[in-house]
Design an enzyme around this catalytic site. Structure first.
Site, PDB file in Angstrom:
ATOM      1  N   LYS A 115       0.826  -1.212   0.000  1.00 60.66           N
ATOM      2  CA  LYS A 115       0.000   0.000   0.000  1.00 60.66           C
ATOM      3  C   LYS A 115       0.854   1.252   0.000  1.00 60.66           C
ATOM      4  CE  LYS A 115      -4.306  -1.789   1.773  1.00 60.66           C
ATOM      5  NZ  LYS A 115      -5.258  -1.822   2.865  1.00 60.66           N
ATOM      6  N   LYS A 197      -3.253 -11.255  -7.170  1.00 64.53           N
ATOM      7  CA  LYS A 197      -4.581 -11.528  -6.598  1.00 64.53           C
ATOM      8  C   LYS A 197      -5.618 -10.512  -7.098  1.00 64.53           C
ATOM      9  CE  LYS A 197      -4.574  -8.851  -2.463  1.00 64.53           C
ATOM     10  NZ  LYS A 197      -4.978  -8.469  -1.206  1.00 64.53           N
ATOM     11  N   LYS A 200      -9.489  -4.954  -5.040  1.00 61.04           N
ATOM     12  CA  LYS A 200     -10.431  -3.836  -5.194  1.00 61.04           C
ATOM     13  C   LYS A 200      -9.754  -2.633  -5.840  1.00 61.04           C
ATOM     14  CE  LYS A 200     -12.985  -4.682  -0.960  1.00 61.04           C
ATOM     15  NZ  LYS A 200     -12.763  -4.358   0.431  1.00 61.04           N
TER      16      LYS A 200
HETATM   17  P1  TYM Z   1     -10.461  -6.464   2.574  1.00 63.95           P
HETATM   18  O1  TYM Z   1     -11.570  -5.479   2.643  1.00 63.95           O
HETATM   19  O2  TYM Z   1      -9.301  -6.142   1.679  1.00 63.95           O
HETATM   20  O3  TYM Z   1     -11.001  -7.866   2.119  1.00 63.95           O
HETATM   21  C1  TYM Z   1     -12.148  -8.442   2.724  1.00 63.95           C
HETATM   22  C2  TYM Z   1     -11.993  -9.955   2.783  1.00 63.95           C
HETATM   23  O4  TYM Z   1     -11.838 -10.493   1.462  1.00 63.95           O
HETATM   24  C3  TYM Z   1     -10.669 -11.316   1.408  1.00 63.95           C
HETATM   25  N1  TYM Z   1     -10.070 -11.182   0.068  1.00 63.95           N
HETATM   26  C4  TYM Z   1      -9.869 -12.202  -0.765  1.00 63.95           C
HETATM   27  N2  TYM Z   1     -10.116 -13.523  -0.659  1.00 63.95           N
HETATM   28  C5  TYM Z   1      -9.817 -14.312  -1.709  1.00 63.95           C
HETATM   29  N3  TYM Z   1      -9.264 -13.832  -2.854  1.00 63.95           N
HETATM   30  C6  TYM Z   1      -8.986 -12.519  -3.014  1.00 63.95           C
HETATM   31  N4  TYM Z   1      -8.463 -12.068  -4.143  1.00 63.95           N
HETATM   32  C7  TYM Z   1      -9.297 -11.637  -1.936  1.00 63.95           C
HETATM   33  N5  TYM Z   1      -9.164 -10.297  -1.752  1.00 63.95           N
HETATM   34  C8  TYM Z   1      -9.637 -10.036  -0.519  1.00 63.95           C
HETATM   35  C9  TYM Z   1      -9.758 -10.764   2.498  1.00 63.95           C
HETATM   36  O5  TYM Z   1      -8.823 -11.717   2.914  1.00 63.95           O
HETATM   37  C10 TYM Z   1     -10.758 -10.405   3.568  1.00 63.95           C
HETATM   38  O6  TYM Z   1     -11.092 -11.543   4.328  1.00 63.95           O
HETATM   39  N6  TYM Z   1      -7.847  -5.651   6.725  1.00 63.95           N
HETATM   40  C11 TYM Z   1      -9.035  -6.298   6.203  1.00 63.95           C
HETATM   41  C12 TYM Z   1     -10.303  -5.884   6.898  1.00 63.95           C
HETATM   42  C13 TYM Z   1     -10.296  -6.046   8.371  1.00 63.95           C
HETATM   43  C14 TYM Z   1     -10.414  -7.269   9.083  1.00 63.95           C
HETATM   44  C15 TYM Z   1     -10.365  -6.918  10.459  1.00 63.95           C
HETATM   45  C16 TYM Z   1     -10.540  -8.598   8.678  1.00 63.95           C
HETATM   46  C17 TYM Z   1     -10.190  -5.054   9.289  1.00 63.95           C
HETATM   47  N7  TYM Z   1     -10.245  -5.586  10.539  1.00 63.95           N
HETATM   48  C18 TYM Z   1     -10.420  -7.908  11.460  1.00 63.95           C
HETATM   49  C19 TYM Z   1     -10.624  -9.571   9.685  1.00 63.95           C
HETATM   50  C20 TYM Z   1     -10.564  -9.217  11.029  1.00 63.95           C
HETATM   51  C21 TYM Z   1      -9.148  -5.944   4.742  1.00 63.95           C
HETATM   52  O7  TYM Z   1      -8.685  -4.928   4.289  1.00 63.95           O
HETATM   53  O8  TYM Z   1      -9.923  -6.810   4.025  1.00 63.95           O
END
Ligand code: TYM
Length: 334
Positions: A115, A197, A200
């Site tokens: 990032k 991967k 978003k």
């Molecule tokens: P975020 O918003 O980037 O993604 C949300 C969830 O989607 C999963 N994910 C994926 N899984 C499979 N393939 C992909 N290409 C892919 N891209 C994203 C992520 O692993 C996630 O589960 N930091 C976290 C949000 C967060 C969080 C937390 C998660 C904040 N606090 C506490 C768990 C527990 C994030 O940015 O996810």
């Protein structure tokens, strides 16, 4: 453990548009866990501002994401669905945990490095301490498991380290959480660059299939998906494009990888891509229909936002009070 029941926390950022990686890697699995755990699913809007946001757009996206949680099948009577910014204990615990997390640990976080490289003009302290806020999210609810995609594993390992460090000093304050990562679907790759991967923040809209894409768009994106040379539908490391599509098809249909290889034995990439597109469109259609219905029910969503934040605050504050006492903050005089 929360009040004698196993508990679970997970969340998603309210930025960008949810794609099938988010759905297959996380959201879809959440729905299966509501009976076994006390569950907390958060729209992590505080994490979102580590990157500059348009305020009106952030508000709109946060509400859309919360609505999607419900549309995907999370019943808000059974699952606590809320905005992170409505529960101030997240920020309060994050501060305390900042004082138990080392710079060296945060420097090792691969997501921070990625990032920071993408946001050179705004490498703020929040971006650096992002994983500490995430640790606070998880630990506030004494979570036993954290269902996420593969890319969040390192953050959960850090959460465990910080919790263990805290417990070693003050006694058993926090439950040590385990990541809950499914074998298939935990790392969905870009349709345009299958060694990267699905993300978003990808600028190419053809790289991702979004949850709210219509059927024609979904099928078109799969038809255009970059695949490997050769023509065999086979799951293999040297075939990242086809392997990614096999994995998506597997999670969308519930069929195993060998079953899929057999089903498409002797058939070409073109036919397979259409089948994947159709399966994904069919999987998403009920979620989209429900989402559209829910968007028209303002009162219902408003009520979920209010009541669930109260429930989350209740549990979060219980843990926070305990932590504040342990570190030596004076008790409030009521
Ligand atoms: P975020 O918003 O980037 O993604 C949300 C969830 O989607 C999963 N994910 C994926 N899984 C499979 N393939 C992909 N290409 C892919 N891209 C994203 C992520 O692993 C996630 O589960 N930091 C976290 C949000 C967060 C969080 C937390 C998660 C904040 N606090 C506490 C768990 C527990 C994030 O940015 O996810």
């Amino acid at each position: 453990m929360l009040d004698g029941k196993k508990s679970l926390f997970s969340g998603m950022q309210a930025t960008g548009t949810l794609h099938i990686g988010n759905y297959l890697g996380a959201l879809k699995n959440w729905v299966e866990l509501e009976n076994e755990y006390e569950t907390f699913y958060c729209v992590v809007d505080m994490h979102s501002i580590t990157v500059r946001q348009d305020p009106a757009e952030l508000r709109r996206k946060a509400r859309s994401l919360l609505t999607l949680y419900i549309a995907a099948g999370l019943n808000p009577e059974k699952n606590c669905i809320y905005y992170q910014s409505h529960v101030s204990a997240h920020a309060e615990l994050a501060w305390i945990l900042n004082c138990f997390t080392y710079m060296g640990e945060l420097n090792r976080m691969t997501q921070f490095k990625d990032k920071a490289a993408k946001n050179e003009g705004n490498i703020n302290a929040g971006l650096f301490t992002y994983p500490v806020l995430m640790a606070a999210d998880i630990l506030l609810f004494q979570s036993d498991i954290v269902p996420v995609g593969d890319d969040q594993k390192q953050h959960i390992e850090l959460t465990r380290d910080v919790a263990q460090r805290f417990n070693a000093i003050y006694g058993d304050v926090f439950t040590i959480p385990e990541p809950y990562i499914k074998k298939t679907g935990a790392r969905i790759m870009s349709l345009q660059e299958p060694t990267k991967k699905m993300s978003k923040s990808d600028d190419n809209p053809n790289a991702s299939v979004f949850l709210l894409d219509d059927t024609d768009t979904i099928i078109r994106k799969f038809k255009r998906a970059v695949t490997d040379s050769g023509n065999e539908i086979r799951y293999a490391e040297e075939k990242p494009g086809i392997s990614n599509l096999i994995e998506i098809y597997s999670v969308a249909t519930g069929k195993s990888i060998p079953e899929i290889e057999k089903e498409f034995d002797g058939k070409g990439y073109g036919e397979f891509k259409i089948a994947v597109g159709e399966a994904v469109a069919a999987m998403l259609k009920p979620v989209q229909d429900r989402y559209n219905e829910l968007c028209n029910d303002k009162e219902y969503i408003d009520n979920v936002i209010k009541t669930n934040a109260e429930k989350a605050s209740y549990y979060a504050n219980k843990t926070l009070r305990k932590v504040q006492k342990k570190v030596g903050f004076p008790e409030k005089i009521r």
